[in-house]
Design a protein around this motif. Sequence first.
Motif, PDB file in Angstrom:
ATOM      1  N   UNK A 226       0.834  -1.198   0.000  1.00  0.00           N
ATOM      2  CA  UNK A 226       0.000   0.000   0.000  1.00  0.00           C
ATOM      3  C   UNK A 226       0.872   1.252   0.000  1.00  0.00           C
ATOM      4  N   UNK A 227       0.520   2.205  -0.871  1.00  0.00           N
ATOM      5  CA  UNK A 227       1.276   3.446  -0.998  1.00  0.00           C
ATOM      6  C   UNK A 227       0.436   4.601  -0.464  1.00  0.00           C
ATOM      7  N   UNK A 228       0.927   5.345   0.515  1.00  0.00           N
ATOM      8  CA  UNK A 228       0.118   6.433   1.081  1.00  0.00           C
ATOM      9  C   UNK A 228       0.006   7.616   0.127  1.00  0.00           C
ATOM     10  N   UNK A 229      -1.141   8.273   0.148  1.00  0.00           N
ATOM     11  CA  UNK A 229      -1.299   9.489  -0.632  1.00  0.00           C
ATOM     12  C   UNK A 229      -0.390  10.585  -0.096  1.00  0.00           C
ATOM     13  N   UNK A 234       1.988   5.440   7.388  1.00  0.00           N
ATOM     14  CA  UNK A 234       2.120   3.992   7.442  1.00  0.00           C
ATOM     15  C   UNK A 234       0.769   3.363   7.769  1.00  0.00           C
ATOM     16  N   UNK A 235       0.654   2.079   7.446  1.00  0.00           N
ATOM     17  CA  UNK A 235      -0.594   1.360   7.705  1.00  0.00           C
ATOM     18  C   UNK A 235      -0.571   0.813   9.128  1.00  0.00           C
ATOM     19  N   UNK A 305      -8.225   9.072 -11.701  1.00  0.00           N
ATOM     20  CA  UNK A 305      -9.409   9.922 -11.785  1.00  0.00           C
ATOM     21  C   UNK A 305      -9.468  10.938 -10.655  1.00  0.00           C
ATOM     22  N   UNK A 306      -8.708  10.695  -9.598  1.00  0.00           N
ATOM     23  CA  UNK A 306      -8.642  11.656  -8.491  1.00  0.00           C
ATOM     24  C   UNK A 306      -7.618  12.761  -8.755  1.00  0.00           C
ATOM     25  N   UNK A 307      -6.760  12.522  -9.753  1.00  0.00           N
ATOM     26  CA  UNK A 307      -5.702  13.479 -10.069  1.00  0.00           C
ATOM     27  C   UNK A 307      -6.304  14.834 -10.431  1.00  0.00           C
ATOM     28  N   UNK A 317      -5.219  12.083   4.352  1.00  0.00           N
ATOM     29  CA  UNK A 317      -4.408  11.520   5.433  1.00  0.00           C
ATOM     30  C   UNK A 317      -4.619  10.030   5.614  1.00  0.00           C
ATOM     31  N   UNK A 318      -5.786   9.540   5.206  1.00  0.00           N
ATOM     32  CA  UNK A 318      -6.078   8.118   5.408  1.00  0.00           C
ATOM     33  C   UNK A 318      -6.145   7.340   4.084  1.00  0.00           C
ATOM     34  N   UNK A 319      -5.832   7.998   2.968  1.00  0.00           N
ATOM     35  CA  UNK A 319      -5.962   7.377   1.654  1.00  0.00           C
ATOM     36  C   UNK A 319      -4.681   6.653   1.252  1.00  0.00           C
ATOM     37  N   UNK A 320      -4.826   5.394   0.848  1.00  0.00           N
ATOM     38  CA  UNK A 320      -3.712   4.579   0.375  1.00  0.00           C
ATOM     39  C   UNK A 320      -4.049   4.008  -1.002  1.00  0.00           C
ATOM     40  N   UNK A 321      -3.015   3.852  -1.824  1.00  0.00           N
ATOM     41  CA  UNK A 321      -3.173   3.325  -3.171  1.00  0.00           C
ATOM     42  C   UNK A 321      -2.628   1.902  -3.214  1.00  0.00           C
ATOM     43  N   UNK A 322      -3.386   1.005  -3.850  1.00  0.00           N
ATOM     44  CA  UNK A 322      -2.969  -0.387  -3.973  1.00  0.00           C
ATOM     45  C   UNK A 322      -2.470  -0.649  -5.400  1.00  0.00           C
ATOM     46  N   UNK A 323      -1.158  -0.770  -5.589  1.00  0.00           N
ATOM     47  CA  UNK A 323      -0.640  -1.056  -6.929  1.00  0.00           C
ATOM     48  C   UNK A 323      -0.845  -2.526  -7.298  1.00  0.00           C
TER      49      UNK A 323
END
Length: 348
Positions: A226-229, A234-235, A305-307, A317-323
């Motif tokens: 998981x990559x944080x915004x 950290x998770x 699409x959020x870009x 602060x709580x958003x993470x991206x799943x590659x």
Amino acid sequence: MSRRFKTYPILAPLSFIYRAVMSIRNFSYDKGLCASHGFDIPVISVGNITVGGTGKTPHVIYLAGLLSDRCRGVAVLSRGYGRSTRGFILADAESESYSIGDEPVLVKAHFPEITVAVDEDRVHGIRRLSDIGIRTVVLDDAFQHRRVRPSLNILLIDWNRSILEDMVMPAGRMRESASGRKRADIIIFTKCPAGLDDAGMDKAAARIVTDKRQKVFFTSLEYGDLRPMISGKTVPENVRILAMTGIANPKPMIDYLGTLSDNVRLIQFPDHHSFSIADLEKTNAVADSLSPESIIVTTEKDEARLKGMQLPESLKRRLFILPVRTSFLREQEQFDRIILEHIGSFKQ
């Protein structure tokens, strides 16, 4: 492969009409009654017979990565589904999904060095790319785009939704009958279970091919960390996860997140959904109701699409991206060799 998906036989009469129309259309192209266009550069089409959910974007990204390392003058061409513009557009680092679509934004983010373009008229788009020096085109989602005659046709089939058991729309999710697979040079079963053995793969390959020339491969989706915004986040351990996504089939994503947390909830939007601030505020409120420490996880495709949106700080602060990436279960080197030799044959 066992059948684990729904069809709606009550809609079969409508499917019969749709299938008949597509069959006549394909017959017209096959017999030369409708014009199709070939090109003097390699055009590699990646597409599917079903509507969405086959993992097409990770496979396009895999091809882009393979070719960007070994070939010059590579481009990815898409129609730019979901964009609010029309015509031929070249992507750049600042392009956003409203102007070129989410998938081209994602491809460009992964490979800034290659050309990414959109055009709903793929024949026109290939010609424009050829005019500016492009020598290899990866054509995104064009299996039914018969006006283009690709030099190599790759068909993706979701392992969990066999086209031999599915039905044509609206009774099922197929864009045409399973006989259309005869046009494929390469067939890839996607989203395969990790434990699939050689015997299972060989059996599936034998059922699906219509011609000995066709090559069959098997891939699965491999998720990354998981990559944080916001960099540095950290998770937390034992965290509650709210998955927010607008992709056709989020089940593999949810299954994977289930390995990270015992408490995973999904907010699902339509495929290629254009998020609004209201959507994000609602999602953030649901995350708050789960736990103040809960996180929101979305995909890279949704991130595209959020870009450019002004995201609420509390959400960021709580958003993470799943590659996610494509992983071959076997014969990856053979697949790579077929692609590179195909491109090399044009140079000769």
